[in-house]
Motif scaffolding. Structure first.
Motif, short mmCIF file in Angstrom:
data_model
loop_
_atom_site.label_atom_id
_atom_site.label_comp_id
_atom_site.label_asym_id
_atom_site.label_seq_id
_atom_site.Cartn_x
_atom_site.Cartn_y
_atom_site.Cartn_z
N GLN A 37 0.85 -1.20 0.00
CA GLN A 37 0.00 0.00 0.00
C GLN A 37 0.88 1.24 0.00
O GLN A 37 1.58 1.51 0.97
CB GLN A 37 -0.96 0.03 1.19
CG GLN A 37 -1.97 1.17 1.08
CD GLN A 37 -3.04 1.14 2.15
OE1 GLN A 37 -2.84 0.62 3.24
NE2 GLN A 37 -4.21 1.72 1.85
N PRO A 43 -4.71 -0.94 -1.11
CA PRO A 43 -3.76 -2.06 -1.09
C PRO A 43 -3.71 -2.75 -2.46
O PRO A 43 -4.75 -2.99 -3.07
CB PRO A 43 -4.34 -2.99 -0.02
CG PRO A 43 -5.21 -2.12 0.83
CD PRO A 43 -5.77 -1.10 -0.09
N VAL A 89 3.78 0.63 2.76
CA VAL A 89 3.39 -0.25 3.86
C VAL A 89 3.08 -1.62 3.26
O VAL A 89 2.35 -1.71 2.27
CB VAL A 89 2.16 0.29 4.60
CG1 VAL A 89 1.70 -0.70 5.67
CG2 VAL A 89 2.48 1.64 5.26
N LEU A 91 1.30 -5.04 3.86
CA LEU A 91 0.23 -5.59 4.68
C LEU A 91 0.09 -7.09 4.42
O LEU A 91 0.09 -7.53 3.27
CB LEU A 91 -1.09 -4.90 4.35
CG LEU A 91 -1.20 -3.42 4.67
CD1 LEU A 91 -2.38 -2.80 3.94
CD2 LEU A 91 -1.36 -3.22 6.17
N PHE A 104 -6.55 -8.14 8.48
CA PHE A 104 -5.23 -7.59 8.25
C PHE A 104 -4.38 -7.54 9.50
O PHE A 104 -4.88 -7.31 10.61
CB PHE A 104 -5.34 -6.17 7.67
CG PHE A 104 -5.74 -6.14 6.22
CD1 PHE A 104 -7.06 -6.25 5.84
CD2 PHE A 104 -4.77 -6.02 5.24
CE1 PHE A 104 -7.42 -6.23 4.50
CE2 PHE A 104 -5.12 -6.00 3.90
CZ PHE A 104 -6.45 -6.11 3.54
N GLY A 105 -3.08 -7.71 9.31
CA GLY A 105 -2.13 -7.43 10.37
C GLY A 105 -1.84 -5.94 10.43
O GLY A 105 -2.37 -5.16 9.64
N PRO A 106 -0.97 -5.53 11.36
CA PRO A 106 -0.70 -4.11 11.55
C PRO A 106 0.15 -3.49 10.44
O PRO A 106 0.20 -2.27 10.31
CB PRO A 106 0.06 -4.06 12.88
CG PRO A 106 0.67 -5.42 13.00
CD PRO A 106 -0.29 -6.37 12.36
N GLY A 107 0.80 -4.32 9.63
CA GLY A 107 1.60 -3.81 8.53
C GLY A 107 3.05 -3.52 8.91
O GLY A 107 3.37 -3.36 10.09
N TYR B 36 -14.05 -1.91 3.91
CA TYR B 36 -13.09 -1.76 4.99
C TYR B 36 -12.97 -0.28 5.35
O TYR B 36 -13.11 0.60 4.50
CB TYR B 36 -11.70 -2.26 4.57
CG TYR B 36 -11.59 -3.78 4.48
CD1 TYR B 36 -11.99 -4.44 3.33
CD2 TYR B 36 -11.08 -4.51 5.54
CE1 TYR B 36 -11.89 -5.82 3.24
CE2 TYR B 36 -10.97 -5.90 5.46
CZ TYR B 36 -11.39 -6.54 4.31
OH TYR B 36 -11.28 -7.91 4.22
N GLN B 38 -10.26 2.44 7.05
CA GLN B 38 -8.84 2.58 7.35
C GLN B 38 -8.58 3.97 7.92
O GLN B 38 -8.73 4.98 7.22
CB GLN B 38 -7.97 2.33 6.10
CG GLN B 38 -6.49 2.30 6.41
CD GLN B 38 -5.64 1.87 5.22
OE1 GLN B 38 -6.00 2.10 4.06
NE2 GLN B 38 -4.51 1.22 5.49
N SER B 43 -4.06 -0.20 9.74
CA SER B 43 -4.38 -1.16 8.69
C SER B 43 -5.90 -1.22 8.49
O SER B 43 -6.67 -0.78 9.36
CB SER B 43 -3.82 -2.53 9.04
OG SER B 43 -4.33 -2.98 10.27
N PRO B 44 -6.35 -1.73 7.33
CA PRO B 44 -7.79 -1.80 7.06
C PRO B 44 -8.52 -2.70 8.07
O PRO B 44 -8.02 -3.75 8.46
CB PRO B 44 -7.85 -2.38 5.65
CG PRO B 44 -6.52 -2.06 5.04
CD PRO B 44 -5.54 -2.14 6.17
N LEU B 88 -12.49 1.65 2.01
CA LEU B 88 -11.98 0.85 0.89
C LEU B 88 -13.00 -0.20 0.49
O LEU B 88 -13.55 -0.90 1.33
CB LEU B 88 -10.69 0.14 1.30
CG LEU B 88 -9.51 1.02 1.69
CD1 LEU B 88 -8.45 0.20 2.42
CD2 LEU B 88 -8.90 1.69 0.47
#
Lengths: 113, 109
Positions: A37, A43, A89, A91, A104-107, B36, B38, B43-44, B88
Motif C-alpha cells: 500500500q 492495497p 506499507v 500488509l 489484516f495485520g498491523p503492517g 473496509y 482505514q 491497517s484496514p 476501501l
C-alpha cells in the motif's frame, strides 16, 4: 482469538539492500495475502497463497520480490535489491478461504533511502 | 479502466447525516464484496461483507449490491466524527482480490 501478526513494524534501508518481512496468519486460515500500500492508494495484491500453494502472483515484481509460505502457515516476503519506489506499507492478511473476509495485520512500514 | 473504482472524494458530511459511498467493478465473475475502514496510519478494518444482491444492514451501516450493474455501495447513517476515515471497497473473484483506492470521509461536528 489472536489476530494476524507481522514483523518488523518499521524498517529503514538503503536502496539496493535486501529486506524480509514475516507474517503469522490467524490460526486455521488457509488463505494468506501480501499487499503493498503506497500512500494515498488502496492495497495492491502482491501474492495470494492457498495453504502453501500460490493462487495469484501476477503483480509480484519477480525480479526483486519473492515470497514463500512454509508448511502452509507462516509466510515471508523478501525484497532484493530494494528500490526507492518500494517505500510503502506491506500488509499481510488472512482469510478462512478465498471467498471469505480478510483480516489484516498491523503492517510493516518500509522506507528505502 | 481500473478494476475497482471508487468516488475519489473527499466526502464531507455533517454529524448525524447519511454518508453514501460508491464502488463499481469490472469483473462479472466477482463473488464477494467487502467494505473496509482505514484510519490514517492504521491497517484496514472490516466493516461489512456482502455476497448476494440486495441490502445488508449492520447497525448504522448498510451495504447494497447490484451484480447486474456491477455496483456496490455503503451507507452510513447518523454519521459520527469517529467515522472520519478512508473507506476501501474490496472485490473478490476466483483467484483474485482487488481493492479500490478508497474514499476519504470527513464527518464535521
Amino acid at each position: 482469538e489472536a489476530g494476524v501478526a507481522q514483523s518488523p513494524r518499521y524498517k529503514i534501508i538503503e536502496k539496493r539492500q535486501s529486506v524480509a518481512f514475516w507474517c503469522n496468519p490467524i490460526s486455521g486460515h488457509a488463505t494468506l495475502y501480501w499487499y503493498q500500500q503506497i500512500l494515498g492508494q488502496g492495497p495492491k495484491l502482491l501474492i495470494q497463497f492457498q495453504n502453501n500453494g500460490v493462487v495469484d502472483d501476477s503483480q509480484l515484481p519477480k525480479d526483486r520480490f519473492s515470497a514463500e509460505r512454509l508448511k502452509g502457515v507462516d509466510s515471508t516476503l523478501k525484497i532484493q535489491p530494494a528500490k526507492l519506489e518500494d517505500s510503502a506499507v506491506y500488509l499481510c492478511a488472512s482469510s478462512f478461504s478465498v471467498r471469505d473476509e480478510q483480516f489484516f495485520g498491523p503492517g510493516t512500514r518500509l522506507t528505502v533511502l | 479502466q481500473k478494476e475497482v473504482e471508487q468516488n475519489s472524494g473527499p466526502l464531507s458530511v455533517p454529524e448525524g447525516a447519511i454518508a453514501s459511498l460508491n464502488c463499481t467493478y469490472s469483473d462479472r465473475g466477482s463473488q464477494s464484496f467487502f467494505w473496509y475502514r482505514q484510519y490514517s496510519g492504521k491497517s484496514p478494518e472490516l466493516i461489512m461483507s456482502i455476497y448476494s444482491n440486495g441490502d445488508k444492514e449492520d447497525g448504522r451501516f448498510t451495504a447494497q449490491l447490484n451484480k447486474a450493474s456491477q455496483y456496490v455501495s455503503l451507507l452510513i447513517r447518523d454519521s459520527q466524527p469517529s467515522d472520519s476515515a478512508t473507506y476501501l471497497c474490496a472485490v473478490i473473484s476466483p483467484g483474485k482480490s482487488t481493492f479500490g483506492d478508497g474514499t476519504t470521509l470527513t464527518v464535521k461536528p
